[in-house]
Scaffold this motif. Structure first.
Motif, PDB file in Angstrom:
ATOM      1  N   ALA A   1       2.785   1.838  -3.242  1.00 25.20           N
ATOM      2  CA  ALA A   1       1.872   2.251  -4.385  1.00 25.20           C
ATOM      3  C   ALA A   1       1.965   3.837  -4.551  1.00 25.20           C
ATOM      4  O   ALA A   1       2.048   4.295  -5.628  1.00 25.20           O
ATOM      5  N   LEU A  58       0.851  -1.239  -0.018  1.00 24.97           N
ATOM      6  CA  LEU A  58       0.093  -0.006   0.001  1.00 24.97           C
ATOM      7  C   LEU A  58       0.972   1.364   0.007  1.00 24.97           C
ATOM      8  O   LEU A  58       0.524   2.269  -0.773  1.00 24.97           O
ATOM      9  N   SER A  67      -3.146  -2.100  -3.110  1.00 32.63           N
ATOM     10  CA  SER A  67      -2.007  -1.329  -3.636  1.00 32.63           C
ATOM     11  C   SER A  67      -2.510  -1.020  -5.369  1.00 32.63           C
ATOM     12  O   SER A  67      -2.217  -0.115  -5.804  1.00 32.63           O
TER      13      SER A  67
END
Length: 214
Positions: free
Chosen positions: A81, A78, A143
């Motif tokens: 990203a 996450l 993500s």
């Protein structure tokens, strides 16, 4: 003090402050910082934000391989990203803050911009905040969803989970996510009271004046 030592201290100091003020509880929430050499410092998995040890903060290389410290949070995909899609990102903060999570569960929350335009500061620090669907904790789908935004949002709210905010550094990301939580609180406190929000003209003036990515 070296860049890395300062970043480790900042992560721990900020995390404790947020924990002490009830912005995150138990072993929830995580913070990452990207250093000038491209490596990441990340809060460890299963750790309380109120009791972090600077020496145990995880360090990952540019390919997200674990270099040192305790095992990193499972939310690394996450965080990465945001780093991969927003070149200006120097830090990412993720919380399970109460009012933001509550707002994510209400059926009339606008998924394209979850915060009503109540104050200039949420606009200045966050732009529009996208509501993402529910994912299991650690799911790589989070993500993928952030990457799908193509770097156009610095902040998202994970449904039934919590906010994630990217900033130029850990302080900027912290100030922004705290603004998100406070605006969510204002939205809930004034719900059903017909509060006077900022007009579209006032919002556009803020966007122009402060060069907001809207």
């Amino acid at each position: 003090m070296s860049e890395q030592a300062r970043a480790r201290e900042d992560i721990c100091r900020i995390a404790k402050s947020m924990f002490d003020r009830g912005l995150t509880c138990g072993a929830s929430g995580n913070i990452s910082v990207r250093l000038s050499d491209g490596t990441l410092l990340v809060t460890p998995t299963g750790s309380s934000m109120g009791f972090l040890d600077p020496a145990k903060i995880s360090q990952l290389d540019q390919n997200l391989r674990h270099l040192s410290g305790d095992k990193p949070t499972k939310e690394i995909p996450l965080h990465s990203a945001f780093y991969d899609t927003r070149a200006q990102t120097g830090a990412v903060v993720h919380l399970h803050s109460t009012h933001s999570v509550a707002l994510s569960m209400l059926p009339d929350t606008d998924p394209e911009n979850i915060l009503p335009n109540l104050t200039p500061y949420s606009i200045m620090r966050l732009g529009r905040v996208k509501l993402l669907p529910f994912f299991l904790p650690g799911d790589a789908g989070m993500s993928t969803a952030v990457r799908g935004l193509a770097g156009k949002r610095s902040a998202v709210l994970l449904a039934n989970h919590g906010p994630v905010v990217a900033g130029k550094d850990v302080w900027a990301a912290t100030y922004a996510i705290e603004e998100l939580e406070e605006t969510a609180k204002l939205a809930l406190l004034t719900r059903g009271m017909s509060p006077t929000a900022l007009s579209p003209e006032q919002v556009q003036s803020i966007i122009r004046t402060f060069d907001v990515d809207w």
